[in-house]
Write a protein that holds these residues in place. Sequence first.
Motif, PDB file in Angstrom:
ATOM      1  N   ASP A   1     -32.244  27.334 -54.986  1.00  0.00           N
ATOM      2  CA  ASP A   1     -30.811  27.601 -54.894  1.00  0.00           C
ATOM      3  C   ASP A   1     -30.042  26.565 -55.716  1.00  0.00           C
ATOM      4  O   ASP A   1     -30.031  25.379 -55.374  1.00  0.00           O
ATOM      5  N   SER A   2     -29.388  27.000 -56.785  1.00  0.00           N
ATOM      6  CA  SER A   2     -28.675  26.057 -57.642  1.00  0.00           C
ATOM      7  C   SER A   2     -27.468  25.446 -56.933  1.00  0.00           C
ATOM      8  O   SER A   2     -27.002  24.368 -57.316  1.00  0.00           O
TER       9      SER A   2
ATOM     10  N   ARG B   1     -27.617  20.702 -48.833  1.00  0.00           N
ATOM     11  CA  ARG B   1     -26.343  20.022 -48.592  1.00  0.00           C
ATOM     12  C   ARG B   1     -25.946  20.100 -47.119  1.00  0.00           C
ATOM     13  O   ARG B   1     -25.424  19.127 -46.558  1.00  0.00           O
ATOM     14  N   LYS B   2     -26.188  21.233 -46.497  1.00  0.00           N
ATOM     15  CA  LYS B   2     -25.867  21.377 -45.070  1.00  0.00           C
ATOM     16  C   LYS B   2     -26.689  20.411 -44.234  1.00  0.00           C
ATOM     17  O   LYS B   2     -26.166  19.752 -43.320  1.00  0.00           O
TER      18      LYS B   2
ATOM     19  N   LEU C   1     -19.883  16.883 -61.131  1.00  0.00           N
ATOM     20  CA  LEU C   1     -21.337  16.697 -61.198  1.00  0.00           C
ATOM     21  C   LEU C   1     -22.056  18.017 -60.980  1.00  0.00           C
ATOM     22  O   LEU C   1     -23.096  18.282 -61.600  1.00  0.00           O
ATOM     23  N   ASP C   2     -21.511  18.839 -60.110  1.00  0.00           N
ATOM     24  CA  ASP C   2     -22.108  20.143 -59.855  1.00  0.00           C
ATOM     25  C   ASP C   2     -22.145  20.978 -61.130  1.00  0.00           C
ATOM     26  O   ASP C   2     -23.083  21.741 -61.372  1.00  0.00           O
TER      27      ASP C   2
ATOM     28  N   PRO D   1     -29.157  23.349 -63.336  1.00  0.00           N
ATOM     29  CA  PRO D   1     -28.944  24.282 -62.216  1.00  0.00           C
ATOM     30  C   PRO D   1     -30.028  24.226 -61.150  1.00  0.00           C
ATOM     31  O   PRO D   1     -29.747  24.429 -59.971  1.00  0.00           O
ATOM     32  N   TYR D   2     -31.252  23.939 -61.548  1.00  0.00           N
ATOM     33  CA  TYR D   2     -32.363  23.917 -60.583  1.00  0.00           C
ATOM     34  C   TYR D   2     -32.993  22.527 -60.520  1.00  0.00           C
ATOM     35  O   TYR D   2     -34.216  22.375 -60.540  1.00  0.00           O
TER      36      TYR D   2
END
Length: 362
Positions: A68-69, A75-76, A243-244, A249-250
Amino acid sequence: MMSDIKRFMRPELNKFAGYAACKSPEALDEETRRMGILKLDANENVYGPSPRVKAAFASFEDYHIYPDSCQTELRKALAGYTGVAAEHIVAGSGSDQLIDLLVRLFVNPGDEVLSFTPTFAMYKFFTELAGGKFVAVPRDENYNVVLDGLPRALTPKTKLIFIAMPNNPTGTQVPVEVVMKLIETGLPVVVDEAYYEFTGQTLADALDLFPNLMILRTFSKWAGLAGLRVGYGLFPHAVAERLDALKDPYCVNSAAVVAARESLKDVDYLMHKVNLIVGERDRLFDALTQIDYLKPYPSSANFILCKVTGKIALDIQLKLERRGILVRYFNSPQMENSLRFSIGRPQDTDRLITELQRIGEI
């Protein structure tokens, strides 16, 4: 006519030496490997990962699917662990990648990045790779941060300050009040908490108060995931957003996401191992003080730095290597003739001390 391909390369990188990584056990001769390699040169966690990680890998089937990119699940989980909202968190392939991205985000060619040396070599590495100038503010003889020279070191070109808390490779802890004075400059300040779990000291609670504060952490040390490369940062929303967009992406692979997730479900187990390492660190420090040619420095991390007196540190490193023990050698400014020992298990400490005592008798 064939072109000389070098003429297309960036000429300022001709003298770029790169990062001197630790020696891999695979590079040792077969006779040395038969002794049983004791790897105490890279600050790795000798206890390895949580058993939950190994169990999860046994049923892992998503090798063929891109991760998931957006790093949603990771993050959760990190938000639950850190107490910082998920939108302020960005993960990377080790915290090294995040250092690289931060330099790219803030530093133009000719701009300056400041840190307190000796310190983690990757700050300088990525600064110079980006065409920036690394400004070193020397620590004192005990490797404590001294701010007296800071006003002279800061210039209009200063764009980023890195401060490791605690410091690598010296193990020295930085008082919070010292870091606060750096934050009060108003410049972007990156606090590298790679060894946070060994100290419990963090500035995460101050993120909402200071929009120029950024924090880096890693799973390499406390969670035993150095081989999977999982790091993360706690950032102001504006920085996290940029930064995102900049990151690959991966950049955190699927197996690493699984390992980080399972680690965060087994914090008590991992912190028990951290506590074992801290206790062994104190025992090793006491033992090193009894070896007359070594001067160990107090450490808040999972390693101990020693100055060598009356002997040549490189000779000691090579003698230990021939006996199957890998340790880190330094001979750079402020760290001349020095060795660093990662903390192992009790039996590892015993083996190391025995060999150091034998070397002392020669």
